[in-house]
Design a protein around this motif. Structure first.
Motif, mmCIF file in Angstrom:
data_model
loop_
_atom_site.group_PDB
_atom_site.id
_atom_site.type_symbol
_atom_site.label_atom_id
_atom_site.label_comp_id
_atom_site.label_asym_id
_atom_site.label_seq_id
_atom_site.Cartn_x
_atom_site.Cartn_y
_atom_site.Cartn_z
ATOM 1 N N LEU A 312 -21.340 -111.258 29.870
ATOM 2 C CA LEU A 312 -20.460 -110.103 29.667
ATOM 3 C C LEU A 312 -20.449 -109.615 28.231
ATOM 4 O O LEU A 312 -20.183 -108.450 27.972
ATOM 5 C CB LEU A 312 -19.019 -110.462 30.060
ATOM 6 N N GLY A 313 -20.715 -110.516 27.300
ATOM 7 C CA GLY A 313 -20.555 -110.175 25.901
ATOM 8 C C GLY A 313 -19.253 -110.741 25.363
ATOM 9 O O GLY A 313 -18.256 -110.895 26.098
ATOM 10 N N GLU A 317 -15.411 -110.815 27.144
ATOM 11 C CA GLU A 317 -14.822 -112.118 27.472
ATOM 12 C C GLU A 317 -13.495 -112.317 26.757
ATOM 13 O O GLU A 317 -12.551 -112.870 27.322
ATOM 14 C CB GLU A 317 -15.802 -113.240 27.118
ATOM 15 N N LEU A 318 -13.426 -111.872 25.496
ATOM 16 C CA LEU A 318 -12.150 -111.966 24.776
ATOM 17 C C LEU A 318 -11.083 -111.127 25.471
ATOM 18 O O LEU A 318 -9.919 -111.536 25.579
ATOM 19 C CB LEU A 318 -12.340 -111.501 23.336
ATOM 20 N N GLN A 348 -21.021 -108.336 40.095
ATOM 21 C CA GLN A 348 -21.889 -107.571 39.199
ATOM 22 C C GLN A 348 -22.027 -106.105 39.656
ATOM 23 O O GLN A 348 -22.259 -105.864 40.848
ATOM 24 C CB GLN A 348 -23.274 -108.245 39.121
ATOM 25 N N PRO A 349 -21.846 -105.159 38.728
ATOM 26 C CA PRO A 349 -21.728 -105.326 37.262
ATOM 27 C C PRO A 349 -20.285 -105.373 36.779
ATOM 28 O O PRO A 349 -20.013 -104.988 35.643
ATOM 29 C CB PRO A 349 -22.426 -104.069 36.740
ATOM 30 N N LEU A 399 1.958 -109.032 40.155
ATOM 31 C CA LEU A 399 0.500 -109.068 40.208
ATOM 32 C C LEU A 399 -0.089 -108.237 39.079
ATOM 33 O O LEU A 399 0.359 -107.112 38.822
ATOM 34 C CB LEU A 399 -0.005 -108.527 41.561
ATOM 35 N N VAL A 400 -1.069 -108.819 38.398
ATOM 36 C CA VAL A 400 -1.837 -108.106 37.376
ATOM 37 C C VAL A 400 -3.304 -108.181 37.779
ATOM 38 O O VAL A 400 -3.854 -109.273 37.961
ATOM 39 C CB VAL A 400 -1.644 -108.729 35.976
ATOM 40 N N GLU A 401 -3.923 -107.018 37.948
ATOM 41 C CA GLU A 401 -5.322 -106.932 38.335
ATOM 42 C C GLU A 401 -6.058 -106.075 37.309
ATOM 43 O O GLU A 401 -5.610 -104.973 36.990
ATOM 44 C CB GLU A 401 -5.490 -106.337 39.728
ATOM 45 N N ALA A 402 -7.183 -106.590 36.821
ATOM 46 C CA ALA A 402 -7.989 -105.864 35.839
ATOM 47 C C ALA A 402 -9.450 -105.895 36.265
ATOM 48 O O ALA A 402 -9.919 -106.875 36.867
ATOM 49 C CB ALA A 402 -7.841 -106.470 34.452
ATOM 50 N N THR A 403 -10.137 -104.830 35.946
ATOM 51 C CA THR A 403 -11.579 -104.712 36.224
ATOM 52 C C THR A 403 -12.281 -104.344 34.945
ATOM 53 O O THR A 403 -11.900 -103.365 34.281
ATOM 54 C CB THR A 403 -11.863 -103.658 37.298
ATOM 55 N N LEU A 404 -13.290 -105.113 34.567
ATOM 56 C CA LEU A 404 -14.065 -104.858 33.361
ATOM 57 C C LEU A 404 -15.523 -104.575 33.741
ATOM 58 O O LEU A 404 -16.078 -105.248 34.629
ATOM 59 C CB LEU A 404 -14.027 -106.063 32.410
#
Length: 408
Positions: A312-313, A317-318, A348-349, A399-404
């Motif tokens: 991911l880089g 990741e941070l 992915q991705p 609920l906390v949902e995140a997409t990177l």
């Protein structure tokens, strides 16, 4: 000192190393231009004096030497002293004196003053005035060619004098074009300096925002864990001293870890200290240690990883780490949760991060602080989204949902 940028070959093009822009202003040519622009009257007076000396020497050896010719030539050349202050007036005055000379009937080398005056009009006045002055001087050239035949015959004299007139005109127009180009370059340099200063201010504000966000994540999480462990140690310390000591030991470890993170983040701002000993920023592999610290406070947390991991880089990741850290910190601070789950799904991705708990908020809108906005900003930096709110699968939960997005 304002530095002139390179010619506009491409946006953002830089000067080649072998020709720094300082050479333009440090050379003899640049110094001469500055001197002439700073003292125009003195430089024009010097030009007139040099020209008068040369023309007087020619006149003294010519067949037309006389006091009358010397007076006319001196008056003609003296008009050049004000040539850049009043170009058109100087040209017309010199033309009147030259016409009087034509009537008196003797040629003078000082007639080159008319060419200098035409050059000045073309360089400093409008093109209409330059063309008018050219026509007037060409008429004088025709009159001189027919009267004195300076090149032996009328056609050759007319060709020679006309060529001199055209050369003076184009020399002035070329200088005017060069002056406009240099003025444009100077304006562009000032504009680029202004944009550079604005970019520096924007960059400084963005860096302050980033540091504030990092400080919030580190301090808020660590202090929440430390407070929870300290409260637990105070409660169990009397009934179970061994568990109280264990809680205080964990408190010390969390505090040391937070201090290390703060030194690692703020140390890069110090220029007088080496950064070799700074620890790297945390990533997804460090989530296990983060979950263990949360478990030490008494909150059971389950961590699961789904899918096939892909790179991911460090920045992404941070971001994932900080989102999990902030969400679990909010669970500790603002809810009475009995259980929490953290799910990292590699699709992915995209990387999907899900943090859920079964606790109810201790106060209305308790989780609506800067932390959620900070998480949303972090996700947006990586082309992702973040949603935080009540868990539809657990009416009392959050609920906390995140997409990177994976960097391309």
């Amino acid at each position: 000192m304002t530095r002139l940028p390179a010619p506009p070959l491409a946006p953002g093009s830089a000067w080649p190393p072998e020709q720094p822009p300082d050479e333009i202003t440090r050379g003899l040519f640049g110094q001469g231009r500055r001197l002439i622009r700073t003292h125009p009257l003195a430089s024009d007076a010097l030009l007139a004096a040099v020209l008068l000396g040369l023309c007087s020497a020619w006149l003294s050896w010519s067949a037309f030497a006389s006091y009358r010719a010397a007076i006319v030539q001196t008056a003609l050349i003296a008009t050049l002293i004000f040539r850049r202050r009043h170009p058109s007036v100087v040209f017309l005055t010199a033309s009147v004196i030259a016409f009087a000379q034509w009537l008196l009937g003797f040629p003078l080398l000082g007639d080159v003053t008319l060419l200098v005056a035409l050059y000045t009009v073309a360089a400093h006045e409008s093109r209409i005035r330059a063309l008018f002055a050219t026509g007037l001087l060409e008429a004088g050239a025709i009159m001189a060619a027919f009267r004195w035949q300076l090149a032996g015959t009328v056609p050759r004299s007319l060709l020679f004098l006309s060529a001199m007139v055209v050369a003076a005109l184009f020399a002035g127009l070329t200088v005017a074009s060069g002056s406009r180009y240099l003025a444009w370059m100077d304006e562009r340099a000032r504009r680029l300096e202004t944009e550079r200063d604005q970019q520096a201010v924007i960059a400084a504000a963005a860096e302050r925002t980033r540091i504030a966000r990092e400080l919030h994540d580190i301090v808020s999480h660590s202090l929440s864990v430390v407070i929870t462990l300290a409260d637990a140690a105070a409660v169990v310390g009397q009934s179970d001293p061994a568990r109280g000591v264990e809680a205080m030991t964990e408190t010390s470890e969390v505090a040391r870890h937070a201090l290390t993170d703060m030194r690692a983040m703020l140390g890069v701002l110090r220029t007088d200290e080496p950064s070799a000993g700074l620890a790297p920023q945390p990533g997804i592999d460090d989530l296990g240690a983060l979950v263990e610290r949360i478990r030490a406070t008494g909150l059971p947390v389950a961590l699961s990883v789904e899918g096939v991991p892909f790179p991911l880089g460090a920045a992404a990741e941070l971001t994932a780490y900080r989102i999990v850290q902030e969400a679990l910190t909010n669970t500790l601070r603002h809810t009475t949760a009995r259980h929490a789950t953290v799910t990292i799904a590699y699709d992915q991705p995209r990387l999907r991060v899900r943090i859920a708990d079964d606790g109810t908020a201790k106060a209305p809108d308790a989780r609506r602080g800067h932390g959620i906005e900070g998480m949303r900003e972090r996700a947006a930096l990586h082309g992702g989204t973040l949603r935080a709110g009540p868990d539809p699968d657990a009416p009392a939960g959050w609920l906390v949902e995140a997409t990177l997005e994976r960097p391309r």
